[in-house]
Each structure stands twice: as structure tokens, then as C-alpha cells.
Design a protein around this motif. Structure first.
Motif, PDB file in Angstrom:
ATOM      1  N   TYR A  74     -76.980  -4.569  32.209  1.00 25.28           N
ATOM      2  CA  TYR A  74     -77.042  -4.976  33.613  1.00 25.28           C
ATOM      3  C   TYR A  74     -75.683  -5.465  34.104  1.00 25.28           C
ATOM      4  O   TYR A  74     -75.233  -5.108  35.197  1.00 25.28           O
ATOM      5  CB  TYR A  74     -78.094  -6.075  33.780  1.00 25.28           C
ATOM      6  N   TYR A  75     -75.023  -6.305  33.283  1.00 28.87           N
ATOM      7  CA  TYR A  75     -73.704  -6.811  33.666  1.00 28.87           C
ATOM      8  C   TYR A  75     -72.704  -5.672  33.895  1.00 28.87           C
ATOM      9  O   TYR A  75     -71.849  -5.741  34.775  1.00 28.87           O
ATOM     10  CB  TYR A  75     -73.155  -7.740  32.581  1.00 28.87           C
ATOM     11  N   SER A  76     -72.807  -4.636  33.078  1.00 32.60           N
ATOM     12  CA  SER A  76     -71.841  -3.537  33.137  1.00 32.60           C
ATOM     13  C   SER A  76     -71.994  -2.676  34.388  1.00 32.60           C
ATOM     14  O   SER A  76     -71.077  -1.929  34.741  1.00 32.60           O
ATOM     15  CB  SER A  76     -71.981  -2.641  31.898  1.00 32.60           C
ATOM     16  N   THR A  77     -73.156  -2.780  35.046  1.00 33.35           N
ATOM     17  CA  THR A  77     -73.418  -1.894  36.181  1.00 33.35           C
ATOM     18  C   THR A  77     -73.661  -2.635  37.495  1.00 33.35           C
ATOM     19  O   THR A  77     -73.991  -2.006  38.502  1.00 33.35           O
ATOM     20  CB  THR A  77     -74.640  -1.004  35.877  1.00 33.35           C
ATOM     21  N   HIS A  78     -73.520  -3.972  37.476  1.00 29.42           N
ATOM     22  CA  HIS A  78     -73.789  -4.737  38.693  1.00 29.42           C
ATOM     23  C   HIS A  78     -72.671  -5.754  38.943  1.00 29.42           C
ATOM     24  O   HIS A  78     -72.080  -6.296  38.004  1.00 29.42           O
ATOM     25  CB  HIS A  78     -75.128  -5.481  38.592  1.00 29.42           C
ATOM     26  N   GLU A  79     -72.426  -5.997  40.194  1.00 29.52           N
ATOM     27  CA  GLU A  79     -71.462  -7.031  40.581  1.00 29.52           C
ATOM     28  C   GLU A  79     -72.061  -8.421  40.332  1.00 29.52           C
ATOM     29  O   GLU A  79     -73.281  -8.570  40.351  1.00 29.52           O
ATOM     30  CB  GLU A  79     -71.096  -6.876  42.067  1.00 29.52           C
ATOM     31  N   ASN A  86     -64.722  -7.481  27.853  1.00 27.72           N
ATOM     32  CA  ASN A  86     -65.278  -8.479  26.936  1.00 27.72           C
ATOM     33  C   ASN A  86     -66.699  -8.915  27.267  1.00 27.72           C
ATOM     34  O   ASN A  86     -67.117 -10.014  26.885  1.00 27.72           O
ATOM     35  CB  ASN A  86     -64.377  -9.721  26.874  1.00 27.72           C
ATOM     36  N   ILE A  87     -67.464  -8.062  27.954  1.00 25.62           N
ATOM     37  CA  ILE A  87     -68.873  -8.406  28.188  1.00 25.62           C
ATOM     38  C   ILE A  87     -69.619  -8.500  26.862  1.00 25.62           C
ATOM     39  O   ILE A  87     -70.457  -9.383  26.661  1.00 25.62           O
ATOM     40  CB  ILE A  87     -69.539  -7.362  29.114  1.00 25.62           C
ATOM     41  N   ALA A  88     -69.287  -7.598  25.919  1.00 27.34           N
ATOM     42  CA  ALA A  88     -69.951  -7.623  24.613  1.00 27.34           C
ATOM     43  C   ALA A  88     -69.699  -8.919  23.872  1.00 27.34           C
ATOM     44  O   ALA A  88     -70.514  -9.348  23.042  1.00 27.34           O
ATOM     45  CB  ALA A  88     -69.482  -6.446  23.764  1.00 27.34           C
ATOM     46  N   ALA A  89     -68.566  -9.580  24.165  1.00 27.10           N
ATOM     47  CA  ALA A  89     -68.225 -10.825  23.481  1.00 27.10           C
ATOM     48  C   ALA A  89     -69.205 -11.941  23.807  1.00 27.10           C
ATOM     49  O   ALA A  89     -69.367 -12.877  23.026  1.00 27.10           O
ATOM     50  CB  ALA A  89     -66.812 -11.256  23.849  1.00 27.10           C
ATOM     51  N   ILE A  90     -69.887 -11.862  24.950  1.00 26.61           N
ATOM     52  CA  ILE A  90     -70.862 -12.898  25.303  1.00 26.61           C
ATOM     53  C   ILE A  90     -71.957 -12.950  24.243  1.00 26.61           C
ATOM     54  O   ILE A  90     -72.355 -14.020  23.795  1.00 26.61           O
ATOM     55  CB  ILE A  90     -71.497 -12.608  26.676  1.00 26.61           C
ATOM     56  N   LEU A 144     -69.698 -16.894  31.703  1.00 24.53           N
ATOM     57  CA  LEU A 144     -70.848 -16.489  30.894  1.00 24.53           C
ATOM     58  C   LEU A 144     -70.607 -16.745  29.404  1.00 24.53           C
ATOM     59  O   LEU A 144     -71.516 -17.142  28.674  1.00 24.53           O
ATOM     60  CB  LEU A 144     -71.163 -15.013  31.127  1.00 24.53           C
ATOM     61  N   ILE A 145     -69.388 -16.491  28.945  1.00 23.93           N
ATOM     62  CA  ILE A 145     -69.067 -16.743  27.537  1.00 23.93           C
ATOM     63  C   ILE A 145     -69.247 -18.228  27.207  1.00 23.93           C
ATOM     64  O   ILE A 145     -69.792 -18.593  26.158  1.00 23.93           O
ATOM     65  CB  ILE A 145     -67.638 -16.272  27.218  1.00 23.93           C
ATOM     66  N   LEU A 146     -68.811 -19.095  28.113  1.00 24.05           N
ATOM     67  CA  LEU A 146     -68.894 -20.540  27.881  1.00 24.05           C
ATOM     68  C   LEU A 146     -70.335 -21.056  27.947  1.00 24.05           C
ATOM     69  O   LEU A 146     -70.711 -21.939  27.172  1.00 24.05           O
ATOM     70  CB  LEU A 146     -68.038 -21.288  28.905  1.00 24.05           C
ATOM     71  N   SER A 147     -71.133 -20.515  28.859  1.00 23.48           N
ATOM     72  CA  SER A 147     -72.488 -21.043  29.068  1.00 23.48           C
ATOM     73  C   SER A 147     -73.550 -20.243  28.309  1.00 23.48           C
ATOM     74  O   SER A 147     -74.118 -20.723  27.327  1.00 23.48           O
ATOM     75  CB  SER A 147     -72.812 -21.064  30.564  1.00 23.48           C
ATOM     76  N   GLN A 148     -73.795 -19.005  28.737  1.00 25.81           N
ATOM     77  CA  GLN A 148     -74.802 -18.177  28.067  1.00 25.81           C
ATOM     78  C   GLN A 148     -74.396 -17.865  26.632  1.00 25.81           C
ATOM     79  O   GLN A 148     -75.252 -17.658  25.779  1.00 25.81           O
ATOM     80  CB  GLN A 148     -75.000 -16.867  28.837  1.00 25.81           C
ATOM     81  N   GLY A 149     -73.087 -17.860  26.375  1.00 25.06           N
ATOM     82  CA  GLY A 149     -72.606 -17.574  25.027  1.00 25.06           C
ATOM     83  C   GLY A 149     -72.500 -18.800  24.156  1.00 25.06           C
ATOM     84  O   GLY A 149     -73.371 -19.091  23.338  1.00 25.06           O
ATOM     85  N   ILE A 150     -71.420 -19.582  24.326  1.00 27.54           N
ATOM     86  CA  ILE A 150     -71.143 -20.709  23.435  1.00 27.54           C
ATOM     87  C   ILE A 150     -72.176 -21.824  23.585  1.00 27.54           C
ATOM     88  O   ILE A 150     -72.688 -22.359  22.590  1.00 27.54           O
ATOM     89  CB  ILE A 150     -69.724 -21.250  23.691  1.00 27.54           C
ATOM     90  N   GLY A 151     -72.504 -22.200  24.830  1.00 28.54           N
ATOM     91  CA  GLY A 151     -73.477 -23.275  25.037  1.00 28.54           C
ATOM     92  C   GLY A 151     -74.824 -22.953  24.429  1.00 28.54           C
ATOM     93  O   GLY A 151     -75.408 -23.771  23.710  1.00 28.54           O
ATOM     94  N   PHE A 152     -75.327 -21.748  24.696  1.00 31.82           N
ATOM     95  CA  PHE A 152     -76.599 -21.332  24.108  1.00 31.82           C
ATOM     96  C   PHE A 152     -76.489 -21.245  22.589  1.00 31.82           C
ATOM     97  O   PHE A 152     -77.409 -21.631  21.871  1.00 31.82           O
ATOM     98  CB  PHE A 152     -77.022 -19.981  24.677  1.00 31.82           C
TER      99      PHE A 152
END
Length: 446
Positions: A74-79, A86-90, A144-152
Motif C-alpha cells: 500500500y505504501y509503495s502505491t499511495h501518497e 527504504n519502505i522495506a526497512a520499516i 514510520l520507521i521510528l513509530s510503526q517500526g522501532i516503537g512497535f
């Protein structure tokens, strides 16, 4: 009379040694479990409720994290994230990698401060839910990396790692099977989460989906946190013995850890990229998401089966099964697949065999403990997760680089001829090296 004196002396010495060495207030060794009014080991209502709570928390943490492929598509195809790097890095670096990488830290903290151990999973659930809520306000991949990624990831690690520490108190002879049941929880939730996330994203978009996820995970966790508790209090008197880290330099641990870490470099890549690859075949969102669902469903059975076998056979036998199955499925099924149905077959086989790899960790920890008797099982186990975390952190940016190496594109058949050909090759090679301990045992190195 002399015999009786010697017997009494030996018995007193044995009791003294047991009292000094045991990491808890009574012995829970496999042959002589204690009977002091505490809940029984390896069965009983309290043990099964603890196992259910552990499996549920595992399901919520990892089932959601392993469904990140839906978010990535979804991230790759939507604003506003379309075209971002680095979307995969999340998912691979942060959401999953961090949760694995820091696993020893909560364990060490709970051993040093046993009075907080009971509440660590509750703190973790709160943190990961707050992190998802905050991620709903993100406007860049960095957010997203900081919240959905690292925080989660940090919250998820705190939520599930108490299972590792407490499991040795609740299960002894059935420990491998118990861990297999716990790991299977993420597979069960992995059936529902992709469908729910897909539907929510299509209907409400990213911000609302993340907020609903935050509230939903919290409400689902609440009923089980009460049962996620130790069987016996941990004694301060044995901290130094339990925190022996000399095993980190032992040959046995290093061999198993090399295989574990390298296997993780490729293990998660199929679930990250298969939904996108399936979409490029022209199928709808549901059919593309089915790739992740099939993997998660079959990994439930794979985790339980490998866990069951690890209680009965040497760990290298189990590693041989999961390694051989993974390599064959990656190189010959995924590699030569040319339609959606062959992808589905790959997901089933790969989930069933590769999905059970982590169920060998309990037996690996026992092998390492056998070679290093002064080390506690609960200290060894999370370092296996750290190795998996290292593989995850590296696999994120590595996968992005592999996608750019498209020298095979249009020059080979099946998936090998797509932009994912290098991903297939890398996943198969890392799966093969993941079974290095099998060869090491043949050469009598372990």
C-alpha cells in the motif's frame, strides 16, 4: 551405621548443592519436579493458561509484524509514501528486526529486577499500541520507521520475551512442543491480520487503519495479560550464575548462531515481496494477499511439528528437515514458478518447513547449555533471537540492493527472469547455510 552416615552426608551435600545452583526456590529438573503446593509442571490448568496467554501475545505481536507486506504494498502505491526509498526497512529492519535484536535486554532486566518481571509484558503491549497510534500521523518513511517500526518493535519485544523466561518454570519435558505452540500463534493471526489490514486500508486508508489496529491489539491483549506470569519468583541470590555469558564464545553456540543468523538474512523476504509480485501478475488484492496467508497458515503446523520432533530427536535432525525443505521449495518451486498457483504451492511448502526453524531454538539452547553447564537456558535462548534480529536488520537494505541487480531480468524462466530473481537466489543460499550445524555434527564439531 557407617553406610547410613555416608548416605545422610551425601544427601545433605546434594540438597545443599541443589539449593545453591537452582535458579528458583525449588528444583524443576526433568526427573524430579518439585511438589511444594505450586502449580504443576508440564500440564494442569495454570500451565495451559500460561501457554495460551503466551501464544496469544505471540500472535498479536508477530502476526501483525509479519503482515507488513500488506502495508508495504500500500505504501509503495499511495501518497505520501509512493516512490519513497527504504519502505522495506520499516518491516524487516525495525518492526521485526528490533523486536528480535533486543530480546536479551528484557530477559537480563527481569533477572536483575525480578519484581518487575510480572509487568513487563503489560508495559510492552501499551508501548506497541501507542506506537501504532503515533504512526497514524506519519508523513514520511522516517516517521514510520521510528513509530510503526522501532516503537512497535521495542514494545513487541517487551510483550513477548517474558514467555522465554517463564517457560522454563512451566514446561520442562514438553518445552520444545510448548515453544512450537507459542510460535504457531503468529501463524494463526497471520491468517486474519492480512485480510483485516487489506480491507481496512482499502476502506479507510493508512491513518485510520493504524488507529484501529492500536485499539484492537490493546483490547485483544487485556484478557490474557493476567495469565502471562511466572510460576515461581526468581531469586536475587542466583543472578551471577544465571548471567554467565561465557557461552557466547563457545564453538557449539557459534556454529548454531551462524546458521541461525544467515538463515534470517533471507527467511522473511518471500513474505515481504510475494504480495507485490503476485499483484504484478494481474490478480486482485485478495488473491495477492493470499500468498502471505498461506505461508502463515502452514507455518502454524510447521512450528508445532518441528517443536514436537525437537523434544524427541537431536536438533540437527530437525534442522535437516527444515533446511532441505526450504532449499528445495525456494530454488525449484518459487524459482521456476510462472503463475499464481505455483506461488501458492511454494507458500504452503515454505511455510510448513521453513516456518518451523525457530522451533529448534529450545533444543539448540539445551545443546549449548550442555556444553556450558554454568549458563542458564533463559539467557541462551534470547541470543538466538538476537541472531535472527541481525539477519532481519541486514536483510531490509540488502533486499533493496538485490532488487537493483536485475541482470537476469528477461533472460531466465519463471521468477528467475523477473526483478525478483536475485531475491530467490539469495533466499535459497541463506536457507542452505542455515543448516550448517547438520554438517558440523557430521564432522563432529558439535
Amino acid at each position: 551405621m557407617a553406610f547410613k552416615e555416608n548416605y545422610d552426608s551425601g544427601e545433605t551435600e546434594l540438597k545443599s548443592k541443589t539449593s545453591q545452583d537452582s535458579p528458583i526456590h525449588c528444583s524443576i529438573d526433568e526427573d524430579h519436579p518439585c511438589d511444594d503446593g505450586l502449580p504443576p509442571i508440564d500440564g494442569g490448568r495454570h500451565a495451559w493458561l500460561f501457554l495460551l496467554a503466551s501464544a496469544m501475545l505471540e500472535a498479536l505481536v508477530w502476526g501483525y509484524a509479519f503482515s507488513f507486506g500488506i502495508f508495504q504494498k500500500y505504501y509503495s502505491t499511495h501518497e505520501p509514501f509512493q516512490g519513497s526509498n527504504n519502505i522495506a526497512a520499516i518491516g524487516t529492519c525495525a518492526m521485526v528486526g528490533i523486536a528480535y535484536l533486543i530480546a536479551p535486554l528484557p530477559i537480563i532486566g527481569m533477572i536483575l529486577l525480578p519484581q518487575i518481571a510480572r509487568w513487563v509484558s503489560t508495559i510492552g503491549v501499551i508501548l506497541m499500541c501507542v506506537s501504532l497510534a503515533l504512526s497514524s500521523f506519519s508523513t514520511s518513511v522516517t516517521h514510520l520507521i521510528l513509530s510503526q517500526g522501532i516503537g512497535f518493535g521495542v514494545g513487541g519485544s517487551l510483550a513477548y520475551t517474558p514467555s522465554i523466561l517463564f517457560m522454563s518454570e512451566w514446561f520442562v519435558k514438553r518445552k520444545g512442543l510448548a515453544f512450537g505452540v507459542v510460535w504457531s500463534g503468529s501463524g494463526l493471526s497471520g491468517v486474519l491480520f492480512p485480510l483485516a489490514i487489506e480491507w481496512l486500508l482499502d476502506r479507510y486508508g493508512v491513518p485510520t487503519t493504524l488507529r484501529i489496529s492500536s485499539v484492537g491489539l490493546f483490547l485483544l491483549s487485556i484478557p490474557f495479560l493476567y495469565f502471562h506470569r511466572p510460576r515461581i519468583p526468581v531469586s536475587h541470590a542466583v543472578v551471577q550464575r544465571r548471567l554467565n555469558f561465557r557461552f557466547l564464545y563457545s564453538k557449539v553456540f557459534l556454529i548454531y548462531q551462524i546458521g541461525n543468523t544467515v538463515q534470517a538474512l533471507g527467511f522473511f523476504l518471500p513474505t515481504i515481496y510475494l504480495p507485490t509480485y503476485a499483484s504484478q501478475m494481474g490478480v486482485n488484492e485478495l488473491l495477492s494477499s493470499l500468498t502471505v496467508i498461506l505461508f502463515n497458515v502452514t507455518s502454524v503446523f510447521g512450528s508445532i511439528i518441528i517443536g514436537f520432533l525437537s523434544d524427541r530427536y537431536h536438533v540437527t535432525t530437525c534442522l535437516l528437515i527444515t533446511t532441505a525443505g526450504s532449499v528445495i521449495s525456494v530454488f525449484f518451486i518459487w524459482g521456476f514458478s510462472s503463475n499464481l498457483w505455483s506461488l501458492y504451492v511454494f507458500c504452503i511448502v515454505y511455510g510448513l518447513l521453513a516456518g518451523g526453524y525457530s522451533s529448534t531454538w529450545s533444543s539448540i539452547a539445551h545443546e549449548v547449555q550442555h556444553a556450558n553447564p554454568a549458563t542458564d537456558f533463559s539467557v541462551i535462548f534470547p541470543f538466538m533471537e538476537t541472531g535472527r534480529g541481525i539477519g532481519n536488520v541486514v536483510s531490509g537494505p540488502l533486499s533493496e540492493a538485490l532488487l537493483k541487480a536485475d541482470g537476469w531480468q528477461s533472460h531466465a524462466w519463471g521468477t528467475y527472469g523477473s526483478r525478483y530473481g536475485t531475491i530467490v537466489l539469495w533466499t535459497g543460499i541463506t536457507a542452505l547455510i542455515g543448516g550448517i550445524a547438520v554438517m558440523a555434527r557430521y564432522l563432529k564439531c558439535v
